[in-house]
Design a protein around this motif. Structure first.
Motif, mmCIF file in Angstrom:
data_model
loop_
_atom_site.group_PDB
_atom_site.id
_atom_site.type_symbol
_atom_site.label_atom_id
_atom_site.label_comp_id
_atom_site.label_asym_id
_atom_site.label_seq_id
_atom_site.Cartn_x
_atom_site.Cartn_y
_atom_site.Cartn_z
ATOM 1 N N TYR A 106 0.899 -1.003 0.235
ATOM 2 C CA TYR A 106 -0.404 0.157 -0.575
ATOM 3 C C TYR A 106 0.783 1.023 0.023
ATOM 4 O O TYR A 106 1.843 1.564 0.854
ATOM 5 C CB TYR A 106 -0.975 0.334 0.984
ATOM 6 N N ILE A 107 0.213 2.040 -0.765
ATOM 7 C CA ILE A 107 1.543 3.663 -0.572
ATOM 8 C C ILE A 107 0.722 4.641 0.009
ATOM 9 O O ILE A 107 -0.199 4.775 -0.851
ATOM 10 C CB ILE A 107 1.807 3.958 -2.343
ATOM 11 N N PHE A 108 0.855 4.477 0.858
ATOM 12 C CA PHE A 108 0.298 6.039 1.989
ATOM 13 C C PHE A 108 0.350 7.534 1.456
ATOM 14 O O PHE A 108 1.747 7.216 1.799
ATOM 15 C CB PHE A 108 0.119 5.299 3.499
ATOM 16 N N VAL A 109 -0.001 7.765 1.104
ATOM 17 C CA VAL A 109 0.286 8.878 1.069
ATOM 18 C C VAL A 109 -0.480 10.470 1.729
ATOM 19 O O VAL A 109 -1.279 11.260 1.586
ATOM 20 C CB VAL A 109 -0.364 9.860 -0.944
ATOM 21 N N PRO A 110 0.369 11.236 2.574
ATOM 22 C CA PRO A 110 0.199 11.504 3.521
ATOM 23 C C PRO A 110 0.274 13.175 2.923
ATOM 24 O O PRO A 110 1.534 12.872 1.477
ATOM 25 C CB PRO A 110 1.183 12.329 4.507
ATOM 26 N N CYS A 111 -0.231 14.728 2.786
ATOM 27 C CA CYS A 111 -0.279 15.617 2.099
ATOM 28 C C CYS A 111 0.718 17.019 3.054
ATOM 29 O O CYS A 111 1.301 16.702 4.366
ATOM 30 C CB CYS A 111 -1.395 16.483 0.939
ATOM 31 N N ILE A 112 -0.565 18.509 3.128
ATOM 32 C CA ILE A 112 0.104 19.182 3.915
ATOM 33 C C ILE A 112 -0.705 18.200 5.794
ATOM 34 O O ILE A 112 -1.972 18.448 5.636
ATOM 35 C CB ILE A 112 -0.798 20.288 3.726
ATOM 36 N N VAL A 113 -0.429 18.165 6.740
ATOM 37 C CA VAL A 113 -0.940 17.691 8.097
ATOM 38 C C VAL A 113 -0.090 18.615 8.392
ATOM 39 O O VAL A 113 0.195 19.468 9.029
ATOM 40 C CB VAL A 113 -0.142 16.179 8.555
ATOM 41 N N TYR A 114 -1.643 18.806 9.464
ATOM 42 C CA TYR A 114 -1.599 19.872 10.269
ATOM 43 C C TYR A 114 -2.579 20.117 11.751
ATOM 44 O O TYR A 114 -3.146 18.540 11.842
ATOM 45 C CB TYR A 114 -2.447 21.023 9.686
ATOM 46 N N GLY A 115 -2.366 20.386 12.960
ATOM 47 C CA GLY A 115 -2.691 20.179 13.797
ATOM 48 C C GLY A 115 -2.057 19.009 14.880
ATOM 49 O O GLY A 115 -0.816 19.163 14.587
ATOM 50 N N ARG A 116 -2.251 19.627 16.426
ATOM 51 C CA ARG A 116 -1.494 19.294 17.273
ATOM 52 C C ARG A 116 -0.711 17.610 17.388
ATOM 53 O O ARG A 116 -2.162 17.100 16.983
ATOM 54 C CB ARG A 116 -1.892 19.358 18.509
#
Ligand SMILES: NC(=O)c1ccc[n+]([C@@H]2O[C@H](COP(=O)([O-])OP(=O)(O)OC[C@H]3O[C@@H](n4cnc5c(N)ncnc54)[C@H](OP(=O)(O)O)[C@@H]3O)[C@@H](O)[C@H]2O)c1
Length: 362
Positions: free
Chosen positions: A171-181
């Protein structure tokens, strides 16, 4: 059946947040092993009922032993999208599969930059469920305008192809602009949004780096974690969630324009006296050089850190039951809190460092 799951990146922003949610998710039988690099991390992961493993991830024999000796059947790889050792992980999983006669799974965390203008992706929207995505993504390696991005796309393809050849579900998991604490015990801030703050601190203003209004997918860290969770739920319940050439997952509820992110963050930075003027201007060559000083990278690489177009769209996650809690515009509402969080953790914050002198193309 109890599954043994190996994690990397437990002390990181994404891995730590995932582990925290997993602890209370009540997923069926599994045991967790977490790769750590210090005694402090070893102690910390035990609060998630994880057994710490201190192994050197540059040593493929150590990786193989960790997987084979512990009968690991699921790996969550969250520490390096440019990892070229992945064939060793995958072959070790294949050996466990042969011994236990169980499906084995390799979840590789990459990044949205590798599906963007920086990496030779098309400019028209394309979905993470598109059956043609594997062929398109593989073809990017030769077109990427930045060498390192070509390497990254090849690393993703290497995972998909090696896993297919060895009967491992990948599986290729693609995070992007992740934000939050961040929810974990380690890194609390994103390696993405911090770039806007660092560049603004270096120049005293927020600059845009692209013509037009390019967009980029965004995701709250909690939603990023619940997609990992949904994928794991599907694996533990032995559902077919789509893998291999159909195994791309963009963790995002949708995209926003960089310009809107800059505007929201500039307002928060001005309010705190970090910049004097909240008006967004187009960066010229000198501005890019100054921004690069703040970002530890050559001027040519600044747009890679905080700009560009990523037309990848998310369908796959929702199709397996993932329901993000926050819409894409939430990042704009949350910008004030995000800036506060980043400023609180700026000393020692992690980000991509690219040595001066590095060229886009060799
Ligand atoms: N955050 C985002 O918005 C975002 C977006 C796109 C892609 N990504 C990708 O997603 C992955 C996780 O990101 P993140 O935000 O969680 O990063 P992070 O907070 O910097 O965490 C990185 C994790 O990997 C571990 N690690 C790195 N190199 C290692 C090594 N050689 N051996 C063992 N552990 C190692 C770190 O351990 P230590 O704590 O010991 O250093 C830490 O646990 C990264 O590959 C990143 O490029 C993140």
């Amino acid at each position: 059946m109890t599954r043994n799951i190996l994690f990397t990146g437990a002390s990181g922003y994404l891995g730590g947040s995932f582990l925290q949610l997993l602890k209370d998710a009540g997923l069926p039988g599994h045991k967790i092993y977490a790769v750590v690099r210090s005694d402090k991390q070893a102690e910390a992961v035990q609060q998630y009922n994880a057994e710490p493993l201190t192994i050197d991830l540059s040593n493929t024999d150590a990786i193989t032993s960790a997987i084979v000796d512990n009968n690991v059947t699921v790996v969550f790889h969250l520490h390096n999208p440019l990892d070229s050792t992945t064939p060793a992980w995958i072959k070790a999983l294949a050996a466990v599969k042969q011994r236990l006669r169980q499906d084995v799974h390799f979840i590789f965390t990459t990044g949205a930059k590798l599906f963007s203008s920086h990496a030779g992706a098309p400019s028209e929207p394309f979905s993470d469920s598109d059956p043609g995505l594997y062929v398109m993504h593989k073809g990017q390696a030769a077109k990427a305008p930045i060498d390192a991005m070509g390497v990254g796309t090849s690393c993703n393809t290497l995972v998909t192809e090696t896993a297919e050849a060895h009967g491992v579900k990948s599986y290729i998991f693609v995070p992007c602009i992740v934000y939050g604490r961040g929810l974990g015990f380690g890194n609390k801030i994103s390696i993405q949004t911090v770039a806007v703050v660092r560049a603004a601190k270096a120049t005293g203003r927020v600059f845009k780096v692209d013509n037009g209004r390019p967009t980029w997918p965004v995701c709250h860290v909690e939603d990023n974690s619940t997609l990992y969770l949904e994928m794991l739920r599907g694996i533990l319940e032995e559902r077919d969630i789509g893998h291999g050439k159909n195994g791309y997952f963009l963790a995002s509820p949708g995209s926003v324009a960089w310009d809107d992110i800059y505007t929201a963050m500039a307002k928060a930075l001005k309010k705190r006296g970090v910049i004097g003027d909240e008006e967004i201007q187009m960066a010229d060559r000198d501005d890019l050089a100054k921004m690069g000083e703040g970002l530890d990278c050559p001027a040519d690489f600044v747009p890679l850190m905080l700009g560009g177009l990523c037309p990848l769209t998310p369908e796959h996650g929702r199709s397996i039951g993932w329901t993000p809690k926050y819409g894409p515009e939430h990042i704009l509402e949350a910008a004030d809190a995000e800036v506060e969080l980043i400023l609180e953790h700026l000393d020692g914050a992690r980000s991509y460092a690219i040595p001066q002198g590095t060229k886009l193309k060799q």
